[in-house]
Design a protein around this motif. Structure first.
Motif, short mmCIF file in Angstrom:
data_model
loop_
_atom_site.label_atom_id
_atom_site.label_comp_id
_atom_site.label_asym_id
_atom_site.label_seq_id
_atom_site.Cartn_x
_atom_site.Cartn_y
_atom_site.Cartn_z
N GLY A 324 8.40 -58.88 22.81
CA GLY A 324 9.22 -57.80 23.34
C GLY A 324 8.90 -56.48 22.69
O GLY A 324 7.91 -56.33 21.95
N PRO A 325 9.74 -55.46 22.93
CA PRO A 325 9.45 -54.10 22.48
C PRO A 325 9.26 -53.94 20.98
O PRO A 325 8.42 -53.17 20.53
CB PRO A 325 10.68 -53.31 22.97
N MET A 326 10.05 -54.67 20.17
CA MET A 326 9.93 -54.49 18.73
C MET A 326 8.59 -55.01 18.22
O MET A 326 7.91 -54.35 17.43
CB MET A 326 11.08 -55.20 18.01
N ALA A 327 8.19 -56.19 18.67
CA ALA A 327 6.89 -56.74 18.27
C ALA A 327 5.75 -55.84 18.75
O ALA A 327 4.77 -55.61 18.03
CB ALA A 327 6.74 -58.15 18.82
N GLU A 328 5.88 -55.31 19.96
CA GLU A 328 4.85 -54.42 20.49
C GLU A 328 4.77 -53.13 19.68
O GLU A 328 3.68 -52.59 19.44
CB GLU A 328 5.14 -54.12 21.96
N SER A 329 5.93 -52.62 19.25
CA SER A 329 5.96 -51.39 18.47
C SER A 329 5.22 -51.56 17.14
O SER A 329 4.41 -50.71 16.74
CB SER A 329 7.41 -50.98 18.21
N GLU A 330 5.48 -52.67 16.45
CA GLU A 330 4.78 -52.92 15.19
C GLU A 330 3.28 -53.14 15.42
O GLU A 330 2.45 -52.68 14.64
CB GLU A 330 5.39 -54.14 14.49
N THR A 331 2.94 -53.85 16.50
CA THR A 331 1.54 -54.08 16.82
C THR A 331 0.83 -52.77 17.09
O THR A 331 -0.29 -52.53 16.62
CB THR A 331 1.43 -55.01 18.04
N PHE A 332 1.47 -51.90 17.84
CA PHE A 332 0.89 -50.59 18.16
C PHE A 332 0.66 -49.78 16.89
O PHE A 332 -0.39 -49.13 16.74
CB PHE A 332 1.82 -49.84 19.11
N ALA A 333 1.61 -49.80 15.95
CA ALA A 333 1.44 -49.07 14.70
C ALA A 333 0.21 -49.57 13.95
O ALA A 333 -0.55 -48.77 13.37
CB ALA A 333 2.69 -49.21 13.84
N HIS A 334 -0.01 -50.88 13.94
CA HIS A 334 -1.17 -51.42 13.24
C HIS A 334 -2.47 -51.10 13.98
O HIS A 334 -3.49 -50.79 13.36
CB HIS A 334 -1.00 -52.93 13.04
N LEU A 335 -2.44 -51.15 15.31
CA LEU A 335 -3.64 -50.81 16.08
C LEU A 335 -4.01 -49.34 15.92
O LEU A 335 -5.20 -49.00 15.79
CB LEU A 335 -3.40 -51.14 17.56
N GLU A 336 -3.02 -48.47 15.91
CA GLU A 336 -3.31 -47.05 15.73
C GLU A 336 -3.87 -46.78 14.32
O GLU A 336 -4.74 -45.92 14.15
CB GLU A 336 -2.06 -46.22 15.97
N HIS A 337 -3.39 -47.51 13.33
CA HIS A 337 -3.95 -47.35 11.98
C HIS A 337 -5.42 -47.77 11.98
O HIS A 337 -6.27 -47.08 11.39
CB HIS A 337 -3.15 -48.19 10.98
N LEU A 338 -5.73 -48.87 12.64
CA LEU A 338 -7.13 -49.30 12.74
C LEU A 338 -7.96 -48.28 13.49
O LEU A 338 -9.13 -48.02 13.13
CB LEU A 338 -7.21 -50.67 13.44
N ARG A 339 -7.38 -47.68 14.52
CA ARG A 339 -8.13 -46.66 15.27
C ARG A 339 -8.44 -45.45 14.41
O ARG A 339 -9.55 -44.90 14.46
CB ARG A 339 -7.33 -46.24 16.52
#
Length: 359
Positions: A324-339
């Motif tokens: 759901g949204p909370m898991a996606e939010s944390e995932t996005f934060a980690h993906l953006e850090h990798l980017r």
């Protein structure tokens, strides 16, 4: 698995942690949490309260009870200090200020936008709680601007995280009854480097963005006390949201952890949830290791999936009950850090959702 400290229900007894510094545990019912620590800083002017809990009758009664134990009353409160813009930290500030005339002190970036509805604990820690209850060269530099989604949508194309249903219903009821003034008016703003006179001593303000953009901590060099808010918790990691004014909220969190970990002479850390602890640097390093392990897991998932959406990656990173949204939010934060580290690429998908390639 033993219950995490932060999940323990609030105890009624008041404890003195240092001269003029009292710990008052207030009840809350939020995912992953059972109490919030409200710290009373007592001086010859009266008392300053740090993070006075959620709005509502239960908190109000508990706060008055704890103050009575310490031979204090609401009329003695001259300042309410709010470490960041989450309702379990600012919820009672407005009523205290209204009834006592106390100042409400927060960081200058304090905001009531959609950010304050984010959860407190990380998705992984909420999964652990559920388990307990049942007994993851040569390219142009990446953009430094955060994505600006349409109203009501997230940067990655999904739904925004929302507070738990019970909390949403409570806030709706308060608004319907004309009691929506639980959002406090900040009468005094602080920023990094400011010095506050509390308990007859100098406390230094440290801006620590990451969990929220407006989070700050307080350090008392004389006694070695460090008021940590949610920045550094003893047994869980705070939620790092991908919905942030920072283009890389995880990088901001790492930077803030490093800065507080460098402080010399900290003898006792006073967190907003859980019990006071001693080794601040060791805890900051443990939290960083957790996130670096999570980054490696995200890269491995991306290698396996190929080009994938945030939703698809989060569903490999977390168990189904946490999707759901909370898991996606944390995932996005980690993906953006990798980017931003140039270890991932971001592309626009055909369905309006962004796609990542990493690993």
């Amino acid at each position: 698995m033993a219950r995490r400290q932060e999940q323990e229900p609030a105890k009624e007894e008041v404890t003195e942690l240092a001269p003029g510094v009292l710990r008052l545990q207030l009840p809350i019912h939020m995912p992953g949490l059972g109490h919030v620590n409200c710290y009373a800083l007592v001086d010859d002017r009266g008392v300053a309260l740090v993070d006075p809990g959620l709005p509502g009758v239960a908190t109000w009664k508990a706060l008055q009870n704890r103050l009575r134990q310490a031979d204090l009353a609401l009329r003695h409160v001259h300042t309410v200090i709010v470490t960041h813009s989450h309702p379990d930290h600012f919820g009672s500030a407005s009523r205290i200020a209204r009834e006592t005339g106390a100042d409400v002190l927060a960081h200058r970036a304090f905001s009531f936008g959609p950010l304050h509805t984010a959860p407190e604990a990380s998705t992984e820690d909420l999964e652990a709680q559920a388990e307990d209850d049942e007994a993851a060269e040569g390219e142009a530099p990446p953009s430094s601007e955060p994505l600006r989604p349409p109203p009501g949508r997230t940067p990655w194309g999904g739904q925004r995280p929302r507070p738990p249903l019970k909390m949403r219903l409570r806030f709706m009821l308060m608004r319907a009854l004309g009691r929506g003034s639980w959002l406090p008016r900040v009468s005094r703003s602080v920023e990094h480097g400011d010095v506050l006179e509390l308990v007859g001593r100098e406390w230094f303000v440290l801006h620590t963005p990451g969990h929220t953009a407006d989070h700050f901590c307080l350090h008392d060099p004389e006694t070695g006390l460090f008021l940590a808010g949610d920045h550094v918790l003893p047994t869980i990691t705070p939620h790092i949201s991908g919905i942030s004014p920072s283009p890389d909220p995880l990088k901001s969190f790492f930077y803030s952890l490093d800065r507080v970990g460098e402080i010399q002479g900290v003898k006792r850390v006073l967190p907003a949830h859980g019990h006071p602890f001693h080794d601040l640097k060791a805890r900051t390093e443990a939290i960083k290791r957790h996130h670096h392990e999570r980054l490696e897991t995200v890269k491995a998932i991306c290698r396996d999936l190929g080009p994938a959406s945030v939703e698809a990656i989060s569903r490999r990173l977390f168990r189904q009950r946490s999707w759901g949204p909370m898991a996606e939010s944390e995932t996005f934060a980690h993906l953006e850090h990798l980017r931003h580290l140039r270890e991932a690429e971001r592309r626009d998908g055909s369905d309006g959702k962004i796609i990542y390639i990493a690993g």
